[in-house]
Design a protein around this motif. Sequence first.
Motif, short mmCIF file in Angstrom:
data_model
loop_
_atom_site.label_atom_id
_atom_site.label_comp_id
_atom_site.label_asym_id
_atom_site.label_seq_id
_atom_site.Cartn_x
_atom_site.Cartn_y
_atom_site.Cartn_z
N LEU A 1 0.79 -1.28 0.02
CA LEU A 1 -0.05 0.04 -0.14
C LEU A 1 1.11 1.30 -0.35
O LEU A 1 1.97 1.26 0.56
CB LEU A 1 -0.76 0.06 1.10
N THR A 2 0.29 2.10 -0.81
CA THR A 2 0.84 3.73 -0.62
C THR A 2 -0.03 4.35 0.18
O THR A 2 -1.18 4.40 0.21
CB THR A 2 0.87 4.22 -2.13
N THR A 3 0.71 5.23 1.19
CA THR A 3 -0.21 6.14 1.83
C THR A 3 -0.47 7.60 1.40
O THR A 3 0.46 7.94 0.59
CB THR A 3 0.81 6.43 3.43
N GLY A 4 -1.53 8.09 1.56
CA GLY A 4 -1.76 9.38 1.02
C GLY A 4 -1.02 10.55 1.38
O GLY A 4 -0.40 10.57 2.37
N ARG A 5 -0.90 11.48 0.56
CA ARG A 5 -0.24 12.70 0.74
C ARG A 5 -1.02 14.03 1.37
O ARG A 5 -0.56 14.33 2.41
CB ARG A 5 0.68 13.23 -0.66
N LEU A 6 -2.06 14.25 0.49
CA LEU A 6 -2.87 15.25 1.13
C LEU A 6 -3.61 14.88 2.41
O LEU A 6 -3.85 15.84 3.08
CB LEU A 6 -3.77 15.76 -0.15
N ASP A 7 -3.80 13.71 2.36
CA ASP A 7 -4.56 12.89 3.72
C ASP A 7 -3.96 11.88 3.93
O ASP A 7 -4.31 10.73 3.06
CB ASP A 7 -6.17 13.26 3.42
N SER A 8 -2.95 11.81 4.74
CA SER A 8 -2.27 10.31 5.00
C SER A 8 -3.02 9.37 5.87
O SER A 8 -2.55 8.21 5.95
CB SER A 8 -0.99 10.80 5.65
N ARG A 9 -4.54 9.51 5.97
CA ARG A 9 -5.38 8.54 6.43
C ARG A 9 -5.71 7.43 5.35
O ARG A 9 -6.25 6.60 5.74
CB ARG A 9 -6.70 9.28 7.29
N PHE A 10 -5.44 8.07 4.10
CA PHE A 10 -5.90 7.39 2.86
C PHE A 10 -4.72 6.56 2.58
O PHE A 10 -3.59 6.60 2.90
CB PHE A 10 -6.21 8.41 1.82
N SER A 11 -5.13 5.32 1.99
CA SER A 11 -4.09 4.43 1.37
C SER A 11 -4.56 3.80 0.14
O SER A 11 -5.87 4.00 -0.02
CB SER A 11 -3.97 3.09 2.39
N GLY A 12 -3.81 3.38 -0.66
CA GLY A 12 -4.20 2.64 -2.00
C GLY A 12 -3.00 1.72 -2.35
O GLY A 12 -1.96 1.99 -1.94
N PRO A 13 -3.36 0.89 -3.50
CA PRO A 13 -2.38 -0.16 -3.76
C PRO A 13 -1.14 0.73 -4.50
O PRO A 13 -1.34 1.64 -5.17
CB PRO A 13 -3.02 -0.82 -4.93
N SER A 14 0.03 0.11 -4.06
CA SER A 14 1.26 0.93 -4.76
C SER A 14 1.35 0.50 -6.08
O SER A 14 1.17 -0.67 -6.53
CB SER A 14 2.47 0.53 -4.01
#
Length: 536
Positions: A367-380
């Motif tokens: 997973l990649t962690t969000g930048r603008l909102d680091s509570r978010f995650s998504g597949p790398s």
Amino acid sequence: MRKLPLAAALTALMLCSAVHAKEHDDKDKKDKPDDKAEAALIKPQSSESEGSVSVEGKRVDYKAVAGTLVLHGSGDKEDEPQISMFYTAYFKKGVEAGKRPITFIYNGGPGSATVWLHMGAFGPKRVVTSDDSHTPAAPYGLVNNDYSLLDASDLVFIDAPGAGFSRLIAHDDDKGKRDEQMKDRRKSTYSVDGDGHAFAQFITQFLSRYGRWNSPKYLFGESYGTTRSAVVSNILENEDSVDLNGVILLSQILSFDNSIDGPQFNPGVDAPYITALPTFAATAFYHRKLPQQPAQLEPFLREVEQFAIGDYAQALMAGSRLDAGRKQAVAEKLHQYTGLPTDYLLRANLRVTGGMFEHQLQNDGGLTTGRLDSRFSGPSLDPMAKDSEYDPQSSAISSAYVAAFNDYVRKQLKFGENMNYRLFADVDHWDFAHKAPGVEGEALQQSTNVMPDLATAMKTNPNLKVLLNGGYYDLATPYFAADYEMHHLPIPDALQANITYAWYPSGHMVYANQDSLKMLHDNVAKFIGETDNVKR
């Protein structure tokens, strides 16, 4: 977006969507009066409608105006239309306009439309998005905004030149001359100072058009919009004799040397690593990646802040003089605060950029962690990369905002038929050079720093109040970097009392979390109520 030279990385820094849908101009249509509707924007346009919103249980009836104002040049070009700027204004009905506060609101970019603050924060309608995960595709929900700022102030949402329905104007009949006009427009407008003067001219023209010169006046900027607010506040105060009641900043960056997106291109400047550490810690806390999970976030962050400006700052300042034992000890402490492996921190020389952290924190799960909102995650996109390659938060919510506004502006505001709403202007060659107040000659070629502008505005108007808002989970403009900037403004100690701080358990777009939106509304409404100088 991170494998860029410093200037390009800074240009990318402030986008309220990491997915920059560039809309390169058709060379034959030239930025473009691409149809009759856009060609008509050489003259001011407007469309009026009415509505009501319930704000925390209280009804507010309003008039809405969606339209454009046309900005002209200066000197021998003062009769030449150069920019058509789009706005949406909401005026509360049944009140005395002269005593009613008015707030000018804009997102950042640079070159972003103001769809985010309009549809997510303070407009009468709010688009519904998921709190920390990908929002499902259309149809999207558009609901009454219980936390619209219309209860406290009239609102003017402004799209930056070239974004939204705002356009640069080239009107000469000769194609060659028109091409040169458009080239000049881009060069003069797509810059720190050109952008600031455009917004200042828009504001003074708006005050005249709607008879609001005697209203309490506020600026509200997000992201690069905070950079803009510093510049505009100084222009209004010291060039246009417009005293502001307040400047409201959300997700601030005033000195680009403090960006955690680009310090690897700026060796010797360690402040970004220091001021980003508390946000790294907050993010690791949220995703439960810490070796020992604290019971509460905020006491934990106060501890991390003290380490950041103490032992960590001293270690970085030592540079190559840092002995191996102390370096090991600092790395182990960083592991406790960030969840990153100690050996990774040592190999990084104790210096982890935003992109590195976003890629590494949850990489064991792909997973990649969000930048603008680091509570978010998504597949790398690439588990073997060094840096993150996209922002999961932008991907999660951008479509909802774009679809909701395009539907709303045409159906309810009755504006924009047959026109293209541009999420971003084409600002690839934005000029970050800035001429700070008091500098003689040409603008200095250095990293943008508008702290002197805000400081000058505060000193020349010592009644000016500032409200700084930031999210704990914002890796684009970390909250502790904003705090650092404010405590280093070149102002007398007494003026520090004019600054109020508010932090939220959310990200760059604080309002994307509904509980934080309520807190943001309440803080801003209170700030306006305490500074509008209206006798009640």
